[in-house]
Design a protein around this motif. Structure first.
Motif, PDB file in Angstrom:
ATOM      1  N   MET A 188      -1.909   0.482 -11.536  1.00  0.00           N
ATOM      2  CA  MET A 188      -1.517  -0.292 -10.360  1.00  0.00           C
ATOM      3  C   MET A 188      -2.333   0.176  -9.178  1.00  0.00           C
ATOM      4  O   MET A 188      -2.663   1.360  -9.069  1.00  0.00           O
ATOM      5  CB  MET A 188      -0.030  -0.098 -10.048  1.00  0.00           C
ATOM      6  N   ASP A 189      -2.649  -0.765  -8.285  1.00  0.00           N
ATOM      7  CA  ASP A 189      -3.470  -0.463  -7.118  1.00  0.00           C
ATOM      8  C   ASP A 189      -2.686  -0.782  -5.848  1.00  0.00           C
ATOM      9  O   ASP A 189      -2.344  -1.935  -5.612  1.00  0.00           O
ATOM     10  CB  ASP A 189      -4.754  -1.276  -7.173  1.00  0.00           C
ATOM     11  N   GLY A 190      -2.410   0.233  -5.071  1.00  0.00           N
ATOM     12  CA  GLY A 190      -1.698   0.048  -3.809  1.00  0.00           C
ATOM     13  C   GLY A 190      -2.604  -0.402  -2.683  1.00  0.00           C
ATOM     14  O   GLY A 190      -2.189  -0.520  -1.542  1.00  0.00           O
ATOM     15  N   ASN A 191      -3.849  -0.679  -2.996  1.00  0.00           N
ATOM     16  CA  ASN A 191      -4.833  -1.084  -1.999  1.00  0.00           C
ATOM     17  C   ASN A 191      -5.099  -2.585  -2.095  1.00  0.00           C
ATOM     18  O   ASN A 191      -6.248  -3.017  -2.067  1.00  0.00           O
ATOM     19  CB  ASN A 191      -6.130  -0.284  -2.202  1.00  0.00           C
ATOM     20  N   GLY A 192      -4.040  -3.353  -2.252  1.00  0.00           N
ATOM     21  CA  GLY A 192      -4.169  -4.796  -2.285  1.00  0.00           C
ATOM     22  C   GLY A 192      -4.772  -5.367  -3.548  1.00  0.00           C
ATOM     23  O   GLY A 192      -5.315  -6.466  -3.531  1.00  0.00           O
ATOM     24  N   GLY A 193      -4.719  -4.638  -4.629  1.00  0.00           N
ATOM     25  CA  GLY A 193      -5.227  -5.160  -5.893  1.00  0.00           C
ATOM     26  C   GLY A 193      -6.726  -5.037  -6.053  1.00  0.00           C
ATOM     27  O   GLY A 193      -7.343  -5.808  -6.774  1.00  0.00           O
ATOM     28  N   GLU A 194      -7.305  -4.056  -5.398  1.00  0.00           N
ATOM     29  CA  GLU A 194      -8.762  -3.869  -5.465  1.00  0.00           C
ATOM     30  C   GLU A 194      -9.243  -3.476  -6.865  1.00  0.00           C
ATOM     31  O   GLU A 194     -10.235  -3.990  -7.363  1.00  0.00           O
ATOM     32  CB  GLU A 194      -9.149  -2.789  -4.454  1.00  0.00           C
ATOM     33  N   LYS A 195      -8.548  -2.539  -7.519  1.00  0.00           N
ATOM     34  CA  LYS A 195      -8.953  -2.041  -8.838  1.00  0.00           C
ATOM     35  C   LYS A 195      -8.060  -2.536  -9.968  1.00  0.00           C
ATOM     36  O   LYS A 195      -8.448  -2.502 -11.133  1.00  0.00           O
ATOM     37  CB  LYS A 195      -8.917  -0.508  -8.860  1.00  0.00           C
ATOM     38  N   ALA A 196      -6.856  -2.919  -9.648  1.00  0.00           N
ATOM     39  CA  ALA A 196      -5.859  -3.314 -10.647  1.00  0.00           C
ATOM     40  C   ALA A 196      -4.794  -4.132  -9.914  1.00  0.00           C
ATOM     41  O   ALA A 196      -4.823  -4.235  -8.690  1.00  0.00           O
ATOM     42  CB  ALA A 196      -5.238  -2.061 -11.279  1.00  0.00           C
ATOM     43  N   PRO A 197      -3.839  -4.707 -10.641  1.00  0.00           N
ATOM     44  CA  PRO A 197      -2.768  -5.435  -9.959  1.00  0.00           C
ATOM     45  C   PRO A 197      -2.001  -4.510  -9.010  1.00  0.00           C
ATOM     46  O   PRO A 197      -1.810  -3.329  -9.292  1.00  0.00           O
ATOM     47  CB  PRO A 197      -1.853  -5.895 -11.095  1.00  0.00           C
ATOM     48  N   SER A 198      -1.575  -5.084  -7.891  1.00  0.00           N
ATOM     49  CA  SER A 198      -0.735  -4.325  -6.963  1.00  0.00           C
ATOM     50  C   SER A 198       0.683  -4.264  -7.529  1.00  0.00           C
ATOM     51  O   SER A 198       1.050  -5.077  -8.387  1.00  0.00           O
ATOM     52  CB  SER A 198      -0.720  -4.996  -5.591  1.00  0.00           C
ATOM     53  N   PRO A 199       1.492  -3.328  -7.057  1.00  0.00           N
ATOM     54  CA  PRO A 199       2.881  -3.288  -7.526  1.00  0.00           C
ATOM     55  C   PRO A 199       3.630  -4.606  -7.310  1.00  0.00           C
ATOM     56  O   PRO A 199       4.407  -5.029  -8.174  1.00  0.00           O
ATOM     57  CB  PRO A 199       3.492  -2.146  -6.709  1.00  0.00           C
ATOM     58  N   MET A 200       3.380  -5.286  -6.198  1.00  0.00           N
ATOM     59  CA  MET A 200       4.064  -6.556  -5.951  1.00  0.00           C
ATOM     60  C   MET A 200       3.561  -7.652  -6.898  1.00  0.00           C
ATOM     61  O   MET A 200       4.340  -8.511  -7.323  1.00  0.00           O
ATOM     62  CB  MET A 200       3.908  -6.981  -4.485  1.00  0.00           C
TER      63      MET A 200
END
Length: 135
Positions: free
Chosen positions: A25-37
């Protein structure tokens, strides 16, 4: 049920499920992977899709495909909660009974889908569907 989330680097995290599966998961807006949301929306789509596919098969419907398309609205200010979400099901198959599809989709979101029912406590959850006939 248990799970854990480990910090990897920057705002990248590794979620590990009790069943032994991992997801980044990526907490940076989905830069590397899906975001938690984004994962929350995918969880709602996945959970309800299980209900729809299983329900249609149990009802004797000849389903060949099912896609859940999820759209949502989030608050602009923190916490950026979802305020509404719609799951649109595109169901294809042979001689599908539209009334059975409609009931199965409704039952998923109103009775069976754990994720959608939890979200529905604070999020306006709606659904729609379309049936694609295949010869």
């Amino acid at each position: 049920m248990q799970s854990r989330v480990k910090w990897v680097e920057n705002l990248t995290f590794l979620g590990q499920s009790n069943s032994g599966h991992s997801v980044v998961m990526d907490g940076n807006g989905g830069e590397k992977a899906p975001s938690p949301m984004e994962m929350v929306l995918m969880a709602a789509g996945g959970c309800s899709s299980v209900d729809v596919v299983d329900g249609l098969k149990s009802a004797g419907q000849k389903i060949t495909a099912c896609e859940a398309q999820i759209t949502s609205v989030r608050r602009e200010q923190a916490p950026r909660l979802f305020t509404s979400a719609n799951i649109h099901f595109v169901v294809a198959g042979h001689d599908l009974d539209e009334a059975v599809v409609a009931k199965t989709v409704a039952d998923s979101l109103e009775k069976y889908c754990s994720v959608c029912l939890m979200l529905g406590e604070g999020v306006e959850m709606t659904y729609s569907y379309e049936v694609i006939a295949q010869d």
